[in-house]
Design an enzyme around this catalytic site. Structure first.
Site, PDB file in Angstrom:
ATOM      1  N   GLY B  89     -31.790  -9.231   3.218  1.00  0.00           N
ATOM      2  CA  GLY B  89     -30.455  -9.767   3.021  1.00  0.00           C
ATOM      3  C   GLY B  89     -29.568  -9.415   4.197  1.00  0.00           C
ATOM      4  CG  LEU B  90     -27.110  -6.367   4.514  1.00  0.00           C
ATOM      5  CD1 LEU B  90     -27.397  -5.033   5.160  1.00  0.00           C
ATOM      6  CD2 LEU B  90     -25.659  -6.472   4.123  1.00  0.00           C
ATOM      7  CB  CYS B  91     -28.724 -12.642   7.269  1.00  0.00           C
ATOM      8  SG  CYS B  91     -29.835 -12.966   5.928  1.00  0.00           S
ATOM      9  N   GLY B  92     -25.297 -12.952   5.845  1.00  0.00           N
ATOM     10  CA  GLY B  92     -24.308 -13.957   5.497  1.00  0.00           C
ATOM     11  C   GLY B  92     -24.814 -14.918   4.440  1.00  0.00           C
TER      12      GLY B  92
END
Lengths: 132, 295
Positions: B89-92
């Protein structure tokens, strides 16, 4: 011979070779064939074998391919290789590994047709090993 | 009102977060470059493949013995959605926008009364789809341990899909991935994988063979039978590479935003920290002065 053959060799990962050459010998699945400039359009599958490229300056390149397609059209020759290794980079060990893989394929094959196919690949690889 | 110590702690924790997001942004930038190179290096092959296929299918036109991978099964009842997302995750909005597109597509098909099966590539797509379409997800293919996507990965997925097709488990397969336009723009895309869509791309001009006819070795059908499965693998490979580049691009801009937000937050917190410190000093002074006056 003024005319040049435009030759491109591509593998899924990258474009390996692109340029004008004199002649290319391609290991077609129904026999090897040489391609010179203004060859008639052909589309052929490949068997594992060696592509022989005679460069513009007469320099020879030998590239091992593991199956794929070759397309000759008026624009030139395109080889879509499943896997391509330059003979200079091919060492006996890598080949031995391929042969081991092929042997596994033969034993893992689920039906006769597949087994035969795998066996053919294995034979070709062994042939290549002896050629090296 | 938070105490001075609370504020100090918060500033420290936001600073730590900022360091992490900054580092992630830089890592994503480095990975993006590599992913972009890989995607570009793979482009010639799929282009050549498309042109070969276009020539070949033009030759096959009007013939009724075309393989089902090209012509379809003449039914459109069973659909397989191949949803490619990232493992992390952590990709907008990267993962959620692909999942959203796939979900809308699935909803449309279901309302038309078709059966839908979903095959997820990447954990995040599964996470996003399992709530609404959990029972339709047949499997998730995990690429977690893969550092650089190779053709083998795509080949494995393709052989899985083709096996299902051969068993008649679906008629139409659609591939969902995110197309990499630029670092700031990634477009979620749906592409029909089976039956093959022969792209009439502008760059692949049909060759004028001037009446020359191809020699086929072996014949057309046999070549098509080997070429089409490879084309499926190539399309999946291309999607995976595009996805990898998109993921890093999306992460880079998301982390850039996060770093900037953290900076703003630190400024704000520092301001209120200083204000409170001054207020406390003033208060102490007043206490001393009024104490002295009382004497």
């Amino acid at each position: 011979m003024a005319e040049k053959l435009k030759f491109e060799l591509v593998s899924p990962e990258r474009l390996l070779m692109s340029g004008d050459v004199k002649q290319v010998t391609v290991p077609g699945s129904e026999g090897e064939f040489g391609v010179l400039p203004s060859h008639a359009p052909v589309l052929s599958t490949l068997r594992p074998g060696i592509i022989d490229v005679v460069g513009d300056d007469g320099k020879q390149d030998r590239i091992f391919v593991r199956g794929g397609f070759a397309e000759v059209n008026p624009a030139g020759l395109t080889v879509l290789a499943e896997e391509a290794i330059h003979m200079d980079d091919l060492d006996a060990e890598a080949l031995a590994q391929q042969i081991r893989n092929a042997e596994e394929d033969v034993t893992d094959a689920t039906d006769d047709a597949k087994r035969q196919e795998a066996q053919e690949t294995l034979d070709q690889l062994k042939q290549l090993q002896s050629a090296l | 009102m938070p105490s001075l110590k609370d504020l100090r702690n918060r500033i420290a924790s936001v600073k730590a977060t900022q360091k992490i997001t900054k580092a992630m942004q830089m890592v994503a930038a480095a990975k993006l470059r590599r992913a972009q190179e890989a995607a570009e290096a793979a482009r010639p092959y799929s282009q050549r493949m498309a042109s070969v296929l276009a020539n070949l299918s033009a030759a096959m036109e009007g013939r009724d013995d075309a393989p089902p991978l090209l012509a379809g099964t003449a039914k459109t009842d069973n659909h397989l959605l191949l949803v490619c997302t990232a493992e992390r995750g952590l990709c907008g909005g990267f993962n959620s926008s692909i999942a959203k597109l796939a979900r809308e597509h699935a909803d449309d098909l279901i309302s038309e009364g078709k059966t839908v099966q979903i095959l997820c590539v990447g954990k995040k797509g599964f996470d996003a789809l399992k709530r609404l379409h959990g029972q339709r997800i047949i499997d998730t293919i995990n690429l977690r341990g893969v550092r650089q996507i190779g053709f083998v990965n795509a080949h494995d997925i393709a052989s899985r899909v083709l096996e299902m097709f051969d068993n008649g488990e679906f008629d139409i397969c659609t591939l969902f991935y995110s197309e990499f336009k630029s670092v700031i723009s990634q477009v979620p895309t749906a592409q029909r994988l089976i039956p093959s869509q022969v792209e009439a791309e502008a760059e692949v001009e049909p060759l004028d063979l001037a009446g020359a006819i191809y020699d086929y070795e072996p014949d057309e059908t046999e070549i098509l039978e080997t070429l089409l499965p490879r084309n499926v693998a190539i399309q999946i490979f291309r999607a995976l590479l595009e996805n990898a580049a998109s993921e890093q691009g999306a992460r880079m801009s998301a982390m850039d935003n996060a770093t900037r937000n953290a900076g703003e937050m630190i400024d704000k917190l520092t301001l209120s920290y200083n204000r409170q410190r001054q207020a406390q000093i003033t208060k102490e002074l007043i206490e001393i002065i009024s104490g002295a006056e009382a004497l």
